[in-house]
Scaffold this active site. Structure first.
Site, mmCIF file in Angstrom:
data_model
loop_
_atom_site.group_PDB
_atom_site.id
_atom_site.type_symbol
_atom_site.label_atom_id
_atom_site.label_comp_id
_atom_site.label_asym_id
_atom_site.label_seq_id
_atom_site.Cartn_x
_atom_site.Cartn_y
_atom_site.Cartn_z
ATOM 1 N N GLY A 165 34.540 -17.887 -6.748
ATOM 2 C CA GLY A 165 34.061 -19.009 -7.565
ATOM 3 C C GLY A 165 34.809 -19.105 -8.890
ATOM 4 O O GLY A 165 35.772 -18.380 -9.139
ATOM 5 N N PHE A 195 26.851 -18.685 -22.093
ATOM 6 C CA PHE A 195 26.653 -19.992 -22.705
ATOM 7 C C PHE A 195 27.458 -21.014 -21.868
ATOM 8 O O PHE A 195 27.218 -21.111 -20.680
ATOM 9 C CB PHE A 195 26.919 -19.928 -24.219
ATOM 10 C CG PHE A 195 25.699 -19.348 -24.895
ATOM 11 C CD1 PHE A 195 25.359 -17.999 -24.711
ATOM 12 C CD2 PHE A 195 24.812 -20.144 -25.597
ATOM 13 C CE1 PHE A 195 24.182 -17.476 -25.236
ATOM 14 C CE2 PHE A 195 23.636 -19.629 -26.133
ATOM 15 C CZ PHE A 195 23.319 -18.298 -25.952
ATOM 16 N N TYR A 233 16.478 -23.690 -11.082
ATOM 17 C CA TYR A 233 17.656 -22.835 -11.250
ATOM 18 C C TYR A 233 17.409 -21.800 -12.353
ATOM 19 O O TYR A 233 17.578 -20.590 -12.153
ATOM 20 C CB TYR A 233 18.887 -23.696 -11.579
ATOM 21 C CG TYR A 233 19.984 -22.927 -12.243
ATOM 22 C CD1 TYR A 233 20.727 -21.982 -11.527
ATOM 23 C CD2 TYR A 233 20.277 -23.105 -13.601
ATOM 24 C CE1 TYR A 233 21.723 -21.257 -12.156
ATOM 25 C CE2 TYR A 233 21.271 -22.382 -14.228
ATOM 26 C CZ TYR A 233 21.989 -21.455 -13.500
ATOM 27 O OH TYR A 233 22.961 -20.713 -14.118
ATOM 28 N N LEU A 247 30.073 -31.031 -18.663
ATOM 29 C CA LEU A 247 30.894 -31.888 -19.517
ATOM 30 C C LEU A 247 32.400 -31.757 -19.262
ATOM 31 O O LEU A 247 33.082 -32.765 -19.037
ATOM 32 C CB LEU A 247 30.592 -31.563 -20.995
ATOM 33 C CG LEU A 247 31.443 -32.313 -22.010
ATOM 34 C CD1 LEU A 247 31.225 -33.814 -21.922
ATOM 35 C CD2 LEU A 247 31.143 -31.808 -23.421
ATOM 36 N N LYS A 262 24.020 -22.891 -8.754
ATOM 37 C CA LYS A 262 23.859 -23.089 -10.203
ATOM 38 C C LYS A 262 23.718 -24.538 -10.658
ATOM 39 O O LYS A 262 23.818 -24.817 -11.853
ATOM 40 C CB LYS A 262 25.028 -22.449 -10.936
ATOM 41 C CG LYS A 262 26.378 -23.048 -10.556
ATOM 42 C CD LYS A 262 27.383 -22.893 -11.658
ATOM 43 C CE LYS A 262 28.472 -23.912 -11.495
ATOM 44 N NZ LYS A 262 29.336 -24.083 -12.609
ATOM 45 N N ASP A 292 32.328 -13.132 -0.556
ATOM 46 C CA ASP A 292 32.073 -14.561 -0.773
ATOM 47 C C ASP A 292 31.916 -15.247 0.584
ATOM 48 O O ASP A 292 32.582 -14.872 1.552
ATOM 49 C CB ASP A 292 33.245 -15.197 -1.536
ATOM 50 C CG ASP A 292 32.813 -16.390 -2.392
ATOM 51 O OD1 ASP A 292 32.968 -16.319 -3.618
ATOM 52 O OD2 ASP A 292 32.316 -17.381 -1.817
#
Ligand code: UD1
Length: 370
Positions: A15, A189, A160, A211, A89, A36
């Site tokens: 990922g 974060f 989540y 974003l 996620k 994975d």
């Protein structure tokens, strides 16, 4: 492969966060084994990791929910620790499909923890069970103004975030029952950017929620404009403020976490952030300055569930891990753009198909690319 090189199992290693962490681990002299199932990642990542690091990549293709498989992988590779990143996620998807999240994330963690207990307890030659777990700043919910420290109250506002909170609690209970466990919980974060080679990066499926990938897709012409969710927040320019952290810094944080667990034997929970918040408009402007690409945008309604601001107090990570984020917002934008511009369709573009044809899959699911 030399027996002296310590191994680490990296679940979700193909990922976005996993692939960058793979590179940093290898550069630190640690040999990662990727587990994975490619549910939310692209097999072409494997060949690209081999290219970046100049050596074959060891992959165990399978699901972390399959406890017997995980236990078998642990017994065969005998890693000194596990970095657990595998999981879902997407906040919106978790609201629409909560059971997928509760099962995938929570049952996945239980499966891994049970397999680790079976292999590492009682403590034998492999050493104590050692785990680095990927949590999220989402567990703080709306923490109001100011930097967020690890002892702030936790709350969840979507399934989540709830799964991450439950797993954190589960890890605490496991630790209390068996003090031999060494557990590092990392609360991320907002990771952005890409490896400077532009061979790996963030490649969301469908419309990006976050974003930076949305912004880079606007810049490359895949989307007409950025929608800025809310211009009336109580922030300096009215748009939401977040703590964006370069994915390379975040990946370094995993190596530091692992080393700290091994050195001190003490478990911890730390924020991985820069300690500096930027508004959406500041990110857009920094991106335009760093890349020269215009980014049309419109300010629209707030996105439900968003908070006005969220940025870390990163001092505990510095104190315990000796780690701090070093890369600037300008680097984050420049690297995100280099990745997007060289891979307009993500891993599906360019070299990806050639890469997967070089893969040889063996019967036991071990894939080695050379
Ligand atoms: C989101 C998730 C969080 C997850 C994190 C990383 C929500 C509510 N939170 O955090 O649980 O851990 O991603 O995957 O989804 N923005 C726009 N336009 C866009 C996209 C975002 O204006 O098209 C704004 C948001 O309103 C926010 C900022 O950009 O102010 C960052 O958004 P995003 O990248 O989605 O991250 P978070 O909302 O912080």
């Amino acid at each position: 492969m030399s027996k002296q090189v310590p191994r680490i199992l990296l679940t979700g290693g193909a990922g976005y966060i996993g692939s960058h962490t793979f590179v940093k681990l290898r550069q630190a002299g640690i040999e990662p084994v990727i587990l994975d199932n490619f549910a939310n990642s692209h097999p072409a990542v494997i060949e690209r990791l081999a290219r970046i690091t100049g050596a074959p990549v060891c992959l165990e293709r399978g699901d972390v929910l399959d406890r017997a498989f995980v236990e078998d992988v642990l017994r065969r590779h005998a890693p000194a620790g596990v970095i657990h990143l595998a999981g879902d996620k997407a906040v919106g998807e978790s609201v629409a499909h909560p059971l997928k999240y509760f099962r995938g994330n929570i049952a996945g963690a239980i499966s891994l923890l049970e397999a680790m207990e079976a292999v590492y307890l009682p403590v034998g030659p492999l050493g104590p069970p050692t785990l680095v777990f990927s949590s999220t700043a989402t567990v703080y919910g709306d923490a109001g103004t100011g930097p967020i420290a690890e002892d702030f109250p936790r709350r969840h506002s979507n399934p989540y975030g709830h799964t991450k909170l439950v797993i954190e609690d589960m890890l605490e209970a496991v630790q209390a029952a068996r003090p031999e466990w060494r557990i590092g919980v990392l609360r991320y974060f907002n990771p952005v950017g890409a490896h400077p080679s532009a061979l790996i990066g963030e490649d969301p499926t469908g419309t990006p929620n976050n974003l930076m990938p949305y912004l880079t897709q606007v810049a490359i012409g895949r989307r007409s404009h950025l929608r800025i969710f809310g211009g009336d927040y109580p922030t300096p320019d009215g748009t939401g403020v977040r703590d964006y952290i370069h994915i390379e810094d975040l990946a370094d944080g995993h190596v530091a976490a692992l080393r700290t667990l091994q050195r001190t034997g003490e478990s911890f929970t730390v924020n991985l952030g820069t300690g500096r918040g930027y508004s959406v408009l500041e990110v857009v402007n920094a991106f335009v300055d760093a890349t020269g690409c215009p980014v049309p945008y419109r300010i629209v309604e707030r996105r439900p569930g968003d908070v006005a601001q969220c940025y870390a107090d990163p001092s505990r990570a510095m104190q315990l891990l000796g780690w701090e984020a070093k890369r600037t917002l300008e680097q984050m934008c420049a690297d995100a753009w280099r990745w997007q511009s060289r891979n307009p369709q993500g891993y599906a573009s360019g070299m990806a198909s050639a890469a997967s044809s070089q893969a040889t899959e063996k019967e036991n699911g071990l894939l080695v690319i050379g």
